[in-house]
Motif scaffolding. Structure first.
Motif, PDB file in Angstrom:
ATOM      1  N   ALA A  80       8.247 -23.618 -30.686  1.00  0.00           N
ATOM      2  CA  ALA A  80       7.069 -23.681 -30.590  1.00  0.00           C
ATOM      3  C   ALA A  80       6.478 -25.093 -31.203  1.00  0.00           C
ATOM      4  O   ALA A  80       5.578 -25.875 -30.637  1.00  0.00           O
ATOM      5  CB  ALA A  80       6.101 -22.688 -31.125  1.00  0.00           C
ATOM      6  N   VAL A  81       6.875 -25.332 -32.445  1.00  0.00           N
ATOM      7  CA  VAL A  81       6.584 -26.583 -33.182  1.00  0.00           C
ATOM      8  C   VAL A  81       6.997 -27.395 -32.404  1.00  0.00           C
ATOM      9  O   VAL A  81       6.541 -28.827 -32.029  1.00  0.00           O
ATOM     10  CB  VAL A  81       7.282 -26.794 -34.585  1.00  0.00           C
ATOM     11  CG1 VAL A  81       7.080 -27.984 -35.004  1.00  0.00           C
ATOM     12  CG2 VAL A  81       6.593 -25.484 -35.459  1.00  0.00           C
ATOM     13  N   GLY A  82       8.287 -27.611 -31.865  1.00  0.00           N
ATOM     14  CA  GLY A  82       8.981 -28.746 -31.087  1.00  0.00           C
ATOM     15  C   GLY A  82       8.112 -28.881 -29.644  1.00  0.00           C
ATOM     16  O   GLY A  82       7.814 -30.070 -29.234  1.00  0.00           O
ATOM     17  N   LEU A  83       7.642 -27.780 -29.130  1.00  0.00           N
ATOM     18  CA  LEU A  83       6.674 -27.904 -27.980  1.00  0.00           C
ATOM     19  C   LEU A  83       5.377 -28.626 -28.109  1.00  0.00           C
ATOM     20  O   LEU A  83       4.902 -29.404 -27.482  1.00  0.00           O
ATOM     21  CB  LEU A  83       6.393 -26.247 -27.492  1.00  0.00           C
ATOM     22  CG  LEU A  83       5.551 -26.342 -26.404  1.00  0.00           C
ATOM     23  CD1 LEU A  83       5.710 -27.084 -25.114  1.00  0.00           C
ATOM     24  CD2 LEU A  83       5.095 -24.868 -26.161  1.00  0.00           C
ATOM     25  N   LEU A  84       4.998 -28.429 -29.358  1.00  0.00           N
ATOM     26  CA  LEU A  84       3.702 -29.112 -29.795  1.00  0.00           C
ATOM     27  C   LEU A  84       3.749 -30.567 -29.937  1.00  0.00           C
ATOM     28  O   LEU A  84       3.210 -31.372 -29.068  1.00  0.00           O
ATOM     29  CB  LEU A  84       3.021 -28.478 -31.094  1.00  0.00           C
ATOM     30  CG  LEU A  84       1.907 -29.412 -31.776  1.00  0.00           C
ATOM     31  CD1 LEU A  84       0.640 -29.088 -30.861  1.00  0.00           C
ATOM     32  CD2 LEU A  84       1.666 -28.948 -33.260  1.00  0.00           C
ATOM     33  N   LEU A 126       9.142 -24.154 -41.878  1.00  0.00           N
ATOM     34  CA  LEU A 126       7.649 -23.962 -41.842  1.00  0.00           C
ATOM     35  C   LEU A 126       7.304 -22.478 -41.450  1.00  0.00           C
ATOM     36  O   LEU A 126       6.315 -22.246 -42.078  1.00  0.00           O
ATOM     37  CB  LEU A 126       7.108 -24.863 -40.716  1.00  0.00           C
ATOM     38  CG  LEU A 126       5.734 -24.917 -40.571  1.00  0.00           C
ATOM     39  CD1 LEU A 126       4.779 -25.252 -41.801  1.00  0.00           C
ATOM     40  CD2 LEU A 126       5.503 -25.965 -39.353  1.00  0.00           C
ATOM     41  N   TYR A 127       8.190 -21.915 -40.660  1.00  0.00           N
ATOM     42  CA  TYR A 127       7.700 -20.406 -40.393  1.00  0.00           C
ATOM     43  C   TYR A 127       7.930 -19.588 -41.560  1.00  0.00           C
ATOM     44  O   TYR A 127       6.928 -18.584 -41.869  1.00  0.00           O
ATOM     45  CB  TYR A 127       8.962 -19.959 -39.480  1.00  0.00           C
ATOM     46  CG  TYR A 127       8.820 -18.511 -39.331  1.00  0.00           C
ATOM     47  CD1 TYR A 127       7.921 -17.819 -38.333  1.00  0.00           C
ATOM     48  CD2 TYR A 127       9.757 -17.488 -39.863  1.00  0.00           C
ATOM     49  CE1 TYR A 127       7.942 -16.488 -38.060  1.00  0.00           C
ATOM     50  CE2 TYR A 127       9.602 -16.222 -39.694  1.00  0.00           C
ATOM     51  CZ  TYR A 127       8.788 -15.697 -38.652  1.00  0.00           C
ATOM     52  OH  TYR A 127       8.825 -14.169 -38.588  1.00  0.00           O
ATOM     53  N   LEU A 128       9.008 -19.885 -42.451  1.00  0.00           N
ATOM     54  CA  LEU A 128       8.888 -19.028 -43.806  1.00  0.00           C
ATOM     55  C   LEU A 128       7.687 -19.364 -44.859  1.00  0.00           C
ATOM     56  O   LEU A 128       7.319 -18.398 -45.245  1.00  0.00           O
ATOM     57  CB  LEU A 128      10.550 -19.367 -44.457  1.00  0.00           C
ATOM     58  CG  LEU A 128      11.714 -19.029 -43.636  1.00  0.00           C
ATOM     59  CD1 LEU A 128      12.766 -19.512 -44.326  1.00  0.00           C
ATOM     60  CD2 LEU A 128      11.704 -17.594 -43.382  1.00  0.00           C
ATOM     61  N   LEU A 129       7.334 -20.663 -44.674  1.00  0.00           N
ATOM     62  CA  LEU A 129       6.219 -20.926 -45.436  1.00  0.00           C
ATOM     63  C   LEU A 129       5.073 -20.294 -44.889  1.00  0.00           C
ATOM     64  O   LEU A 129       4.206 -19.698 -45.684  1.00  0.00           O
ATOM     65  CB  LEU A 129       6.140 -22.524 -45.531  1.00  0.00           C
ATOM     66  CG  LEU A 129       4.908 -22.987 -46.265  1.00  0.00           C
ATOM     67  CD1 LEU A 129       5.003 -22.544 -47.884  1.00  0.00           C
ATOM     68  CD2 LEU A 129       4.563 -24.590 -46.184  1.00  0.00           C
TER      69      LEU A 129
END
Length: 138
Positions: A80-84, A126-129
């Motif tokens: 999802a971050v890559g998609l952004l 980032l997900y874990l954070l």
């Protein structure tokens, strides 16, 4: 169910190559393909992405059984971050400004390279954070 950790890393290697070609050629079509690959990975998990399918169908049968597994949620969030970033890159390359397209694509390339070369997934971290912060806030 946990996933074979080699799959997302393989996907990151393919993504690295695709994004490098995008930066060299400026191809908005190729970046659109990568954006679609990220969208499929974010929506259905890395196994549903084209690179996940390629790993399962072609690469994994040629490897030994997996020894390292990981939860599917962090790599899915990373998609999802890559998609952004790929989406921002696509906007920049098609509508402008071009520097936005190059910068966003370069950031996605850097993250994919870190995962492919060193097994360090920025999106997963980032997900874990985010999880730590939201659990503490509850």
């Amino acid at each position: 169910m946990d996933i074979d950790a080699r799959g997302p890393r393989f996907g990151a290697a393919v993504t690295t190559a695709v994004l490098a070609v995008v930066l060299v050629t400026g191809s908005a079509w190729l970046l659109a393909w990568q954006t679609l690959a990220f969208a499929l990975g974010a929506a259905g998990g890395v196994a549903k992405s084209p690179y996940g399918w390629l790993f399962r169908a072609v690469v994994r049968p040629r490897l030994g059984p997996p020894t390292d597994f990981e939860a599917p949620e962090p790599p899915r969030f990373a998609q999802a971050v890559g998609l952004l970033f790929a989406g921002l890159g696509l906007v920049g390359l098609t509508l402008g400004p071009e520097w936005l397209g190059l910068a966003a694509t370069g950031a996605a390339l850097a993250a994919a390279f870190l995962n492919a070369a060193f097994g360090y997934c920025l999106g997963c971290e980032l997900y874990l954070l985010v999880r730590r912060v939201t659990v503490r806030a509850e």
